[in-house]
Design a protein around this motif. Sequence first.
Motif, PDB file in Angstrom:
ATOM      1  N   ASP A  20      -9.809 -28.323 -27.961  1.00 45.50           N
ATOM      2  CA  ASP A  20      -9.878 -27.298 -26.918  1.00 45.50           C
ATOM      3  C   ASP A  20     -11.080 -27.454 -25.985  1.00 45.50           C
ATOM      4  O   ASP A  20     -12.089 -28.039 -26.356  1.00 45.50           O
ATOM      5  CB  ASP A  20      -9.995 -25.905 -27.563  1.00 45.50           C
ATOM      6  N   ASP A  21     -10.945 -26.850 -24.831  1.00 50.46           N
ATOM      7  CA  ASP A  21     -12.015 -26.572 -23.857  1.00 50.46           C
ATOM      8  C   ASP A  21     -12.296 -27.705 -22.871  1.00 50.46           C
ATOM      9  O   ASP A  21     -13.008 -27.493 -21.894  1.00 50.46           O
ATOM     10  CB  ASP A  21     -13.334 -26.137 -24.525  1.00 50.46           C
ATOM     11  N   HIS A  71      -5.023 -23.661 -21.820  1.00 45.89           N
ATOM     12  CA  HIS A  71      -5.939 -22.923 -22.701  1.00 45.89           C
ATOM     13  C   HIS A  71      -6.423 -21.671 -21.957  1.00 45.89           C
ATOM     14  O   HIS A  71      -7.500 -21.166 -22.218  1.00 45.89           O
ATOM     15  CB  HIS A  71      -7.109 -23.849 -23.059  1.00 45.89           C
ATOM     16  N   HIS A  75     -10.248 -19.004 -19.892  1.00 42.99           N
ATOM     17  CA  HIS A  75     -10.560 -18.828 -21.320  1.00 42.99           C
ATOM     18  C   HIS A  75     -10.733 -17.366 -21.740  1.00 42.99           C
ATOM     19  O   HIS A  75     -11.686 -17.013 -22.451  1.00 42.99           O
ATOM     20  CB  HIS A  75     -11.828 -19.635 -21.678  1.00 42.99           C
ATOM     21  N   HIS A 182     -13.060 -28.736 -31.403  1.00 41.85           N
ATOM     22  CA  HIS A 182     -13.604 -28.904 -30.048  1.00 41.85           C
ATOM     23  C   HIS A 182     -14.415 -30.196 -30.092  1.00 41.85           C
ATOM     24  O   HIS A 182     -15.231 -30.361 -30.999  1.00 41.85           O
ATOM     25  CB  HIS A 182     -14.544 -27.766 -29.661  1.00 41.85           C
TER      26      HIS A 182
HETATM   27 ZN   LIG Z   1     -11.513 -22.574 -26.288  1.00 41.16          ZN
END
Ligand SMILES: [Zn+2]
Length: 274
Positions: A20-21, A71, A75, A182
């Motif tokens: 993620d991210d 995502h 966020h 992550h």
């Molecule tokens: Zn995230």
Amino acid sequence: MRICYMYPGAKFKALTFSFDDGVVQDRKLIDIFNRNGLKGTFNLNTGLRRFRELSAQEIKEIYAGHEIACHGEYHPTFDQIPRSELMREVWHDREKLEAVSDTVITGLAYPNGSFSPEVMDILRHAGIEYARTTVACRKLRYMPEDFLAWHPTCHYRDALEFVDDFLSEKRPLPLLFYIWGHSYEFDRGVKNWQFMEYLAARLGGRDDIWYATNIEVCRYQKAIRALQFSTDGRRVYNPSAETVWFQVGWEGTPQAYSVAPGETVEIKEPLETY
Ligand SMILES: [Zn+2]
């Protein structure tokens, strides 16, 4: 009739990753993936600066061969924002990711792991096919009933607890090992880049594992569920867009079948003996 479903290439094991991210560390992680033949899904926030600073060309290059998924644009915690805003968060994220990748984006990971039945409904209306939670199911034989609440096996820091069981399983059972995290987490602590290199080396480069993105696993599983067998079990029709694999018979010499999209195949095994 004994049917055992297999993954593409007549394999019983599938491995997938979800990170993620979308930060700069993704480059380094994807380099590890590519050297070890692993495939993953990367969930990006198109509204945040770290994404906006990259050009479409850079995004394409970084994530080539892997899946890009949503995502949330900024966020947000999905279950704590107005419903109309949630629709915008998802729709805009899809729109921008599709514009830079020239693909159709239908995957998502819940920001901060936040989801609910109502959130899942909104995602369904926004064209999302699957959404990953942060709830570790801690099982290798799990597939979600509803792909909008898809629980991974575990966070990457716990992955070694499952590696031996996954690699040593010899029975004809379809296993899915689904690891999330992550990439910036590798910059710190004990479970760092060296740990990921070790994990990738142990899990990578094996011909009994299907290395797949999240969407590939999701669509394959949906295709299996959609197979239509004749009442006597001797004929099967595949209405999906995926070639589907399965094995008939547990003992002796079980035969593997693959059924192409739109194809009907005759099952030749003497089914009544099983
Ligand atoms: Zn995230």
